[in-house]
Design a protein around this motif. Structure first.
Motif, PDB file in Angstrom:
ATOM      1  N   ALA A 367      -1.153  -8.451 -53.759  1.00  0.00           N
ATOM      2  CA  ALA A 367      -2.165  -8.702 -52.480  1.00  0.00           C
ATOM      3  C   ALA A 367      -3.187  -7.373 -52.637  1.00  0.00           C
ATOM      4  N   THR A 368      -2.487  -6.038 -52.799  1.00  0.00           N
ATOM      5  CA  THR A 368      -3.205  -4.895 -52.987  1.00  0.00           C
ATOM      6  C   THR A 368      -4.404  -5.031 -54.050  1.00  0.00           C
ATOM      7  N   ASP A 369      -3.872  -5.793 -55.071  1.00  0.00           N
ATOM      8  CA  ASP A 369      -4.687  -5.887 -56.367  1.00  0.00           C
ATOM      9  C   ASP A 369      -6.064  -6.891 -55.989  1.00  0.00           C
ATOM     10  N   ALA A 370      -5.660  -7.791 -55.023  1.00  0.00           N
ATOM     11  CA  ALA A 370      -6.736  -8.718 -54.771  1.00  0.00           C
ATOM     12  C   ALA A 370      -7.795  -8.019 -53.879  1.00  0.00           C
ATOM     13  N   ALA A 371      -7.272  -7.080 -53.279  1.00  0.00           N
ATOM     14  CA  ALA A 371      -8.186  -6.148 -52.220  1.00  0.00           C
ATOM     15  C   ALA A 371      -8.995  -5.166 -53.281  1.00  0.00           C
ATOM     16  N   ASP A 372      -8.443  -4.491 -54.351  1.00  0.00           N
ATOM     17  CA  ASP A 372      -9.049  -3.858 -55.220  1.00  0.00           C
ATOM     18  C   ASP A 372     -10.200  -4.591 -55.994  1.00  0.00           C
ATOM     19  N   TYR A 373      -9.993  -5.919 -56.130  1.00  0.00           N
ATOM     20  CA  TYR A 373     -11.024  -6.580 -56.909  1.00  0.00           C
ATOM     21  C   TYR A 373     -12.179  -6.703 -55.850  1.00  0.00           C
ATOM     22  N   LEU A 374     -12.146  -6.807 -54.563  1.00  0.00           N
ATOM     23  CA  LEU A 374     -12.944  -6.981 -53.716  1.00  0.00           C
ATOM     24  C   LEU A 374     -13.787  -5.683 -53.453  1.00  0.00           C
ATOM     25  N   VAL A 375     -12.952  -4.665 -53.619  1.00  0.00           N
ATOM     26  CA  VAL A 375     -13.586  -3.159 -53.472  1.00  0.00           C
ATOM     27  C   VAL A 375     -14.261  -2.829 -54.763  1.00  0.00           C
ATOM     28  N   ASN A 376     -13.842  -3.266 -55.943  1.00  0.00           N
ATOM     29  CA  ASN A 376     -14.759  -3.157 -57.182  1.00  0.00           C
ATOM     30  C   ASN A 376     -16.230  -4.008 -57.291  1.00  0.00           C
ATOM     31  N   GLY A 378     -17.857  -4.279 -54.427  1.00  0.00           N
ATOM     32  CA  GLY A 378     -18.778  -3.489 -53.557  1.00  0.00           C
ATOM     33  C   GLY A 378     -18.122  -3.867 -51.901  1.00  0.00           C
ATOM     34  N   VAL A 379     -17.046  -4.407 -51.838  1.00  0.00           N
ATOM     35  CA  VAL A 379     -16.600  -4.692 -50.339  1.00  0.00           C
ATOM     36  C   VAL A 379     -16.292  -3.590 -49.903  1.00  0.00           C
ATOM     37  N   PRO A 380     -16.279  -2.882 -48.834  1.00  0.00           N
ATOM     38  CA  PRO A 380     -15.529  -1.699 -48.365  1.00  0.00           C
ATOM     39  C   PRO A 380     -14.063  -2.139 -48.051  1.00  0.00           C
ATOM     40  N   PHE A 381     -13.141  -1.096 -48.293  1.00  0.00           N
ATOM     41  CA  PHE A 381     -11.854  -1.274 -48.648  1.00  0.00           C
ATOM     42  C   PHE A 381     -11.329  -2.057 -47.212  1.00  0.00           C
ATOM     43  N   HIS A 385      -9.393  -5.354 -46.994  1.00  0.00           N
ATOM     44  CA  HIS A 385      -7.873  -5.544 -46.406  1.00  0.00           C
ATOM     45  C   HIS A 385      -8.029  -6.717 -45.512  1.00  0.00           C
ATOM     46  N   GLY A 386      -8.882  -6.858 -44.546  1.00  0.00           N
ATOM     47  CA  GLY A 386      -8.545  -7.995 -43.612  1.00  0.00           C
ATOM     48  C   GLY A 386      -8.735  -9.480 -44.386  1.00  0.00           C
ATOM     49  N   ILE A 387      -9.700  -9.252 -45.442  1.00  0.00           N
ATOM     50  CA  ILE A 387     -10.149 -10.598 -46.018  1.00  0.00           C
ATOM     51  C   ILE A 387      -8.482 -11.138 -46.853  1.00  0.00           C
ATOM     52  N   VAL A 388      -7.902 -10.116 -47.586  1.00  0.00           N
ATOM     53  CA  VAL A 388      -6.687 -10.500 -48.310  1.00  0.00           C
ATOM     54  C   VAL A 388      -5.494 -10.848 -47.272  1.00  0.00           C
ATOM     55  N   GLY A 389      -5.705 -10.263 -46.304  1.00  0.00           N
ATOM     56  CA  GLY A 389      -4.721 -10.701 -45.057  1.00  0.00           C
ATOM     57  C   GLY A 389      -4.842 -11.984 -44.774  1.00  0.00           C
ATOM     58  N   LYS A 390      -5.867 -12.485 -44.494  1.00  0.00           N
ATOM     59  CA  LYS A 390      -6.306 -13.993 -44.198  1.00  0.00           C
ATOM     60  C   LYS A 390      -5.927 -15.026 -45.519  1.00  0.00           C
ATOM     61  N   LEU A 391      -5.990 -14.435 -46.613  1.00  0.00           N
ATOM     62  CA  LEU A 391      -5.914 -15.128 -47.927  1.00  0.00           C
ATOM     63  C   LEU A 391      -3.880 -15.195 -47.714  1.00  0.00           C
ATOM     64  N   GLU A 408     -11.843 -22.644 -54.404  1.00  0.00           N
ATOM     65  CA  GLU A 408     -12.641 -23.016 -53.302  1.00  0.00           C
ATOM     66  C   GLU A 408     -12.072 -22.433 -52.022  1.00  0.00           C
ATOM     67  N   GLU A 409     -10.729 -22.192 -51.688  1.00  0.00           N
ATOM     68  CA  GLU A 409     -10.088 -21.625 -50.661  1.00  0.00           C
ATOM     69  C   GLU A 409     -10.413 -20.081 -50.545  1.00  0.00           C
ATOM     70  N   TYR A 410     -10.324 -19.528 -51.928  1.00  0.00           N
ATOM     71  CA  TYR A 410     -10.808 -18.134 -51.869  1.00  0.00           C
ATOM     72  C   TYR A 410     -12.255 -18.025 -51.401  1.00  0.00           C
ATOM     73  N   LYS A 411     -13.109 -18.987 -51.585  1.00  0.00           N
ATOM     74  CA  LYS A 411     -14.368 -18.639 -51.198  1.00  0.00           C
ATOM     75  C   LYS A 411     -14.704 -18.929 -49.693  1.00  0.00           C
ATOM     76  N   LYS A 412     -13.751 -19.604 -49.404  1.00  0.00           N
ATOM     77  CA  LYS A 412     -14.110 -20.094 -47.808  1.00  0.00           C
ATOM     78  C   LYS A 412     -14.090 -18.711 -46.916  1.00  0.00           C
ATOM     79  N   ILE A 413     -13.107 -17.857 -47.469  1.00  0.00           N
ATOM     80  CA  ILE A 413     -12.857 -16.726 -47.011  1.00  0.00           C
ATOM     81  C   ILE A 413     -13.743 -15.490 -47.243  1.00  0.00           C
ATOM     82  N   SER A 414     -14.105 -15.393 -48.522  1.00  0.00           N
ATOM     83  CA  SER A 414     -15.082 -14.594 -49.048  1.00  0.00           C
ATOM     84  C   SER A 414     -15.850 -15.062 -50.198  1.00  0.00           C
ATOM     85  N   PRO A 415     -17.176 -15.128 -50.286  1.00  0.00           N
ATOM     86  CA  PRO A 415     -17.889 -15.624 -51.381  1.00  0.00           C
ATOM     87  C   PRO A 415     -17.967 -14.733 -52.465  1.00  0.00           C
TER      88      PRO A 415
END
Length: 458
Positions: A367-376, A378-381, A385-391, A408-415
């Motif tokens: 899960a932390t790595d999924a959050a790091d993916y978003l940070v990389n 351009g998403v603030p950490f 963190h909140g997006i991955v919590g919903k995932l 598609e489930e990923y994109k529903k939470i964050s494009p």
């Protein structure tokens, strides 16, 4: 009652008092060390001209004969003697006559028992240290075989981030390496010879204490005769080191017990190190691991007992110090047995690698790595963190791991998520991009293993 002192007394010691005072039932254990110390003492007395060469030869032959007969079982150490020193000296006099009465010249039982205990403890340290080295070898072998065995790392007993079995085992290598170094430190610090300290104030005989120390493998003599007969710091240090070793074994055993449970099934303990139930035929219990965990308290007890015994003793020797032996002997035996059995259990243990990997996936350790993916991307950490919590919540509801959730489930939470998210949260990727020193990544682990192999070779 066979005693070496009686001139001052006009009647026999009460039998109960004698029994209470005697130590032969347990100090007979260091008969080898007592005879070894006496042989060195006699050699020194002859060198100094205190004994003749003939007397030296008679006493030396007599002592060697006693040692040989005890070792072969021909001579039994009898409880009719007060202590091991009395047994050896009285037996020597019986065998060679008057020359045997000169054995005790220039020494006291105070410095004699201090020497015996030091020699015995030094021998035990070397033996225990050899066992710790064998355990390190077993751990290192498991590491080498499991650099790519993925499993969950835990905090608070909750699955946290993905690691490898090699990385997990490396933590225990570090622990037992420190234990090995502690034992080495104790052996070095304790290596001074108390013989020649006398009862507490040395002796008027012209002893060569440096020579005796050299014969017995010490770095030199103790430099204060009062401390020489009353020091038990080295024993307290050893019991402390053994307590830490047992604590490390106990932590390891606790994990083996958890990993062996039906819920985890990370390991299969070899039949030789398991037991069954008298009523439940399906059971295979981790009794060795549980006993090692339980015996840890026994070693802690020895340390606390000796600390308590020593805390109120004025200088120099007092009879309280006789209490240093039984607990210490028990702790040494307990630790040696536990280290050997644990090493055997670990060496024969089977690791269920597929089960470990599945546990890491279903525990959302990536899960932390999924959050790091978003940070990389351009998403603030904090938002990531909140997006991955919903995932994770979505995956829990669907009872699937993150890598099984459709895009598609990923994109529903964050494009922001794209197809490459699956590579980013793959366990191999998650582990191997952790490349800092001490991390579980393959490159980092291979460097650690190489360092450990060099350490063991040295």
């Amino acid at each position: 009652m066979a005693q070496l002192w009686g001139g001052r007394f006009t009647k026999e010691t009460d039998q109960l008092v004698y029994n209470f005072n005697a130590s032969i039932t347990f100090d007979k254990r260091f008969y080898k060390q007592d005879i070894k110390g006496s042989l060195a003492h006699v050699a020194m007395l002859a060198k100094q001209g205190i004994l003749t060469e003939e007397e030296k030869e008679q006493i030396t032959d007599g002592l060697n004969g006693i040692l040989e007969d005890v070792e072969s079982g021909k001579l039994e150490i009898s409880d009719k003697y007060e202590d091991i020193h009395s047994f050896v000296e009285a037996t020597l006099i019986d065998r060679i006559g008057d020359p045997g009465k000169k054995l005790h010249t220039g020494r006291s039982r105070n410095d004699q028992v201090a020497l015996d205990m030091k020699l015995f403890t030094r021998d035990e340290i070397h033996e225990i240290d050899a066992q710790v080295k064998e355990l390190l070898e077993v751990i290192l072998h498991v590491m080498e075989e499991n650099v790519e065995t993925y499993m969950p790392g835990f905090t608070h007993l909750q699955k946290a981030q993905p690691i490898t079995l090699a990385h997990h085992m490396g933590a225990y290598f570090e622990m037992f390496r420190r234990d090995h170094e502690r034992l080495q430190d104790i052996a070095k610090r304790m290596n001074t010879c108390p013989l020649g300290s006398g009862a507490l104030a040395g002796t008027t005989y012209p002893l060569d204490r440096e020579y005796t120390a050299e014969l017995l493998g010490f770095d030199g003599p103790t430099l204060n005769s009062m401390d020489g007969v009353s020091d038990r710091d080295y024993l307290l240090e050893l019991l402390s080191a053994l307590s830490i070793i047992m604590m490390h074994l106990s932590r390891f055993c606790e994990e083996v017990i958890i990993w062996n449970s039906n819920e985890y099934q990370f390991v299969e303990i070899d039949d030789a190190y398991s037991t069954g139930s008298s009523i439940m035929p399906q059971k295979k219990n981790p009794d060795i691991a549980e006993l090692v965990r339980g015996k840890t308290g026994r070693v802690y007890g020895a340390l606390n007992a000796l600390l308590t015994t020593m805390k109120g003793i004025p200088l120099a020797y007092n009879k309280d110090m006789q209490e240093d032996k039984e607990w210490a002997f028990d702790a040494m035996d307990t630790a040696k047995g536990c280290i050997t059995l644990f090493a055997g259990m670990l060496k024969t243990m089977q690791f269920n690698k597929d089960r470990m990997e599945e546990s890491a996936k279903h525990g959302f350790t990536n899960a932390t790595d999924a959050a790091d993916y978003l940070v990389n991307h351009g998403v603030p950490f904090r938002d990531a963190h909140g997006i991955v919590g919903k995932l994770v919540l979505t995956c829990i509801e669907k009872k699937i791991p993150l890598d099984a959730l459709p895009l598609e489930e990923y994109k529903k939470i964050s494009p922001v998520f794209e197809e490459d998210i699956y590579e980013a949260i793959d366990l191999e990727t998650c582990v191997n991009k952790r490349i800092t020193i001490g991390a579980p990544g393959k490159d980092a682990m291979e460097k650690s293993i190489a360092a450990y192999k060099k350490y063991m070779a040295e």
